[in-house]
Design a protein around this motif. Structure first.
Motif, PDB file in Angstrom:
ATOM      1  N   ASN A 105      42.540 108.951  90.567  1.00  0.00           N
ATOM      2  CA  ASN A 105      42.273 107.884  91.476  1.00  0.00           C
ATOM      3  C   ASN A 105      43.320 106.643  91.284  1.00  0.00           C
ATOM      4  N   ASN A 106      44.031 106.766  90.025  1.00  0.00           N
ATOM      5  CA  ASN A 106      45.229 105.835  89.965  1.00  0.00           C
ATOM      6  C   ASN A 106      46.504 106.037  90.593  1.00  0.00           C
ATOM      7  N   GLY A 107      46.445 107.072  91.767  1.00  0.00           N
ATOM      8  CA  GLY A 107      47.734 107.431  92.313  1.00  0.00           C
ATOM      9  C   GLY A 107      48.697 108.363  91.532  1.00  0.00           C
ATOM     10  N   ASN A 108      48.183 108.867  90.484  1.00  0.00           N
ATOM     11  CA  ASN A 108      49.171 109.713  89.759  1.00  0.00           C
ATOM     12  C   ASN A 108      48.859 111.299  90.298  1.00  0.00           C
TER      13      ASN A 108
ATOM     14  N   THR B 261      66.726 117.380  89.596  1.00  0.00           N
ATOM     15  CA  THR B 261      65.510 117.212  89.096  1.00  0.00           C
ATOM     16  C   THR B 261      64.954 116.251  90.257  1.00  0.00           C
ATOM     17  N   VAL B 262      63.963 116.542  90.974  1.00  0.00           N
ATOM     18  CA  VAL B 262      63.439 115.556  92.137  1.00  0.00           C
ATOM     19  C   VAL B 262      61.908 115.212  91.661  1.00  0.00           C
ATOM     20  N   THR B 263      61.511 113.966  92.635  1.00  0.00           N
ATOM     21  CA  THR B 263      60.116 113.431  92.183  1.00  0.00           C
ATOM     22  C   THR B 263      59.251 114.243  93.099  1.00  0.00           C
ATOM     23  N   ASP B 264      58.087 114.728  92.758  1.00  0.00           N
ATOM     24  CA  ASP B 264      57.166 115.242  93.716  1.00  0.00           C
ATOM     25  C   ASP B 264      56.217 114.276  94.291  1.00  0.00           C
ATOM     26  N   THR B 265      56.334 113.974  95.450  1.00  0.00           N
ATOM     27  CA  THR B 265      55.660 112.831  95.932  1.00  0.00           C
ATOM     28  C   THR B 265      54.260 113.170  96.861  1.00  0.00           C
ATOM     29  N   PHE B 266      54.061 114.628  96.679  1.00  0.00           N
ATOM     30  CA  PHE B 266      52.881 115.089  97.425  1.00  0.00           C
ATOM     31  C   PHE B 266      51.631 114.998  96.817  1.00  0.00           C
TER      32      PHE B 266
END
Length: 126
Positions: A83-86, A73-78
């Motif tokens: 607008n809140n960064g989500n 499981t990895v975090t998708d930072t793309f």
């Protein structure tokens, strides 16, 4: 010769589908959480090829997973969707949820079929 039986392969696939389900559920639960980054499940063959592609020198450490589960499981930072960064796209998550549920049901049926074959071979079926 028979190191991976059909039931073992089905078990690994079910575990991967369950991990995918958990990641999707976390993403849906955090759809409005500011700065939350979506989680996704990648399978080790994809992960290993990415790690090898980013390894610029043979003397660098090889960060391979010691986990034999076949997925991580990895975090998708793309990017961001809100607008809140989500970056959780609820439409994509709901589509992935439905697709994963169908996969899990098919794998469960395949496991059931394997157990039925064992039952027949052992003389439990009349």
């Amino acid at each position: 010769m028979f190191s991976i039986t059909p039931l073992t392969a089905i078990e690994h696939a079910l575990n991967g589908a369950m991990a995918e389900q958990n990641a999707i559920a976390q993403n849906i639960a955090n759809v409005d959480t500011p700065n939350y980054k979506a989680k996704k499940v990648v399978f080790n063959d994809v992960l290993q090829s990415e790690l090898k592609a980013n390894r610029t020198n043979v003397r660098h450490f090889n960060f391979s997973t010691s986990d034999d589960s076949g997925f991580s499981t990895v975090t998708d930072t793309f990017g961001t969707v809100q607008n809140n960064g989500n970056n959780v796209d609820i439409d994509h998550e709901m589509s992935s949820l439905a697709q994963n549920q169908l996969l899990y049901q098919a794998l469960s049926q395949a496991a059931s079929d394997q157990f039925q074959k064992f039952n027949t071979v052992l003389g439990g079926s009349r």
